[in-house]
Design a protein around this motif. Structure first.
Motif, mmCIF file in Angstrom:
data_model
loop_
_atom_site.group_PDB
_atom_site.id
_atom_site.type_symbol
_atom_site.label_atom_id
_atom_site.label_comp_id
_atom_site.label_asym_id
_atom_site.label_seq_id
_atom_site.Cartn_x
_atom_site.Cartn_y
_atom_site.Cartn_z
ATOM 1 N N MET A 18 0.890 -1.229 -0.017
ATOM 2 C CA MET A 18 -0.003 -0.041 -0.095
ATOM 3 C C MET A 18 1.071 1.182 0.045
ATOM 4 S SD MET A 18 -3.552 0.815 1.417
ATOM 5 C CE MET A 18 -4.095 2.445 1.521
ATOM 6 N N VAL A 19 0.787 2.079 -1.001
ATOM 7 C CA VAL A 19 1.409 3.363 -1.128
ATOM 8 C C VAL A 19 0.642 4.361 -0.267
ATOM 9 C CG1 VAL A 19 2.409 5.054 -2.809
ATOM 10 C CG2 VAL A 19 2.012 2.927 -3.447
ATOM 11 N N GLU A 20 1.694 5.271 0.503
ATOM 12 C CA GLU A 20 1.188 6.228 1.285
ATOM 13 C C GLU A 20 1.904 7.490 1.312
ATOM 14 O OE1 GLU A 20 1.151 7.341 6.274
ATOM 15 O OE2 GLU A 20 1.825 5.418 5.483
ATOM 16 N N LEU A 21 1.104 8.614 0.934
ATOM 17 C CA LEU A 21 1.667 9.803 0.504
ATOM 18 C C LEU A 21 2.245 10.366 1.796
ATOM 19 C CD1 LEU A 21 2.215 12.389 -1.234
ATOM 20 C CD2 LEU A 21 -0.210 13.084 -0.590
ATOM 21 N N LYS A 22 3.507 10.657 1.918
ATOM 22 C CA LYS A 22 4.040 11.520 3.273
ATOM 23 C C LYS A 22 4.049 12.976 3.207
ATOM 24 C CE LYS A 22 5.073 7.712 5.558
ATOM 25 N NZ LYS A 22 4.442 7.720 6.675
#
Length: 134
Positions: A1-5
């Motif tokens: 799962m990709v998470e915007l930081k």
């Protein structure tokens, strides 16, 4: 799962020298690259976006944005690439809308774009320890 930081706008260029009432035929161009730091399970996405008139009227918007993302072990790079683009694109749309609405013209809402996972090309990762968001 990709998470915007986090994200930031690196550059904005806006030209609107068309006469009032001129009908524009807008064309969008987008370029999106992702640099992976596999040791940290993070990556940096760089989107370059251009809106211009197809009939060469003096109207153009260019935006370059950069964003940092985290991903999980086992995530495939084409999924990371498309997932990260899907997360940064709404912010790009808002930037374009704000630029145009604050310039005295109606706000421009660019159409939603989706990347095709099957056409994503993944090259050799670039090594970097520093975030470009600093």
């Amino acid at each position: 799962m990709v998470e915007l930081k986090g994200y930031k706008v690196n550059s904005i260029s806006f030209e609107n020298k068309v006469k009032n009432g001129t009908q524009l035929k807008l064309q969008n161009q987008v370029k999106y690259n992702v640099n992976y730091m596999d040791d940290d399970n993070r990556c940096v996405g760089i989107v370059e976006f251009r809106v211009a008139d197809a009939d060469m009227n003096p109207f153009e918007i260019r935006v370059e944005m950069v964003a940092e993302f985290a991903y999980e072990d086992g995530d495939e790079k084409p999924d990371i690439h498309t997932g990260s683009f899907d997360q940064i694109f709404p912010f790009l749309r808002q930037v374009i809308n704000n630029i145009t609405s604050m310039s005295g013209m109606p706000g421009l809402m660019i159409p939603i774009m989706k990347l095709n996972r099957d056409t994503v090309s993944v090259g050799k990762p670039e090594e970097s320890d520093e975030s470009p968001l600093n």
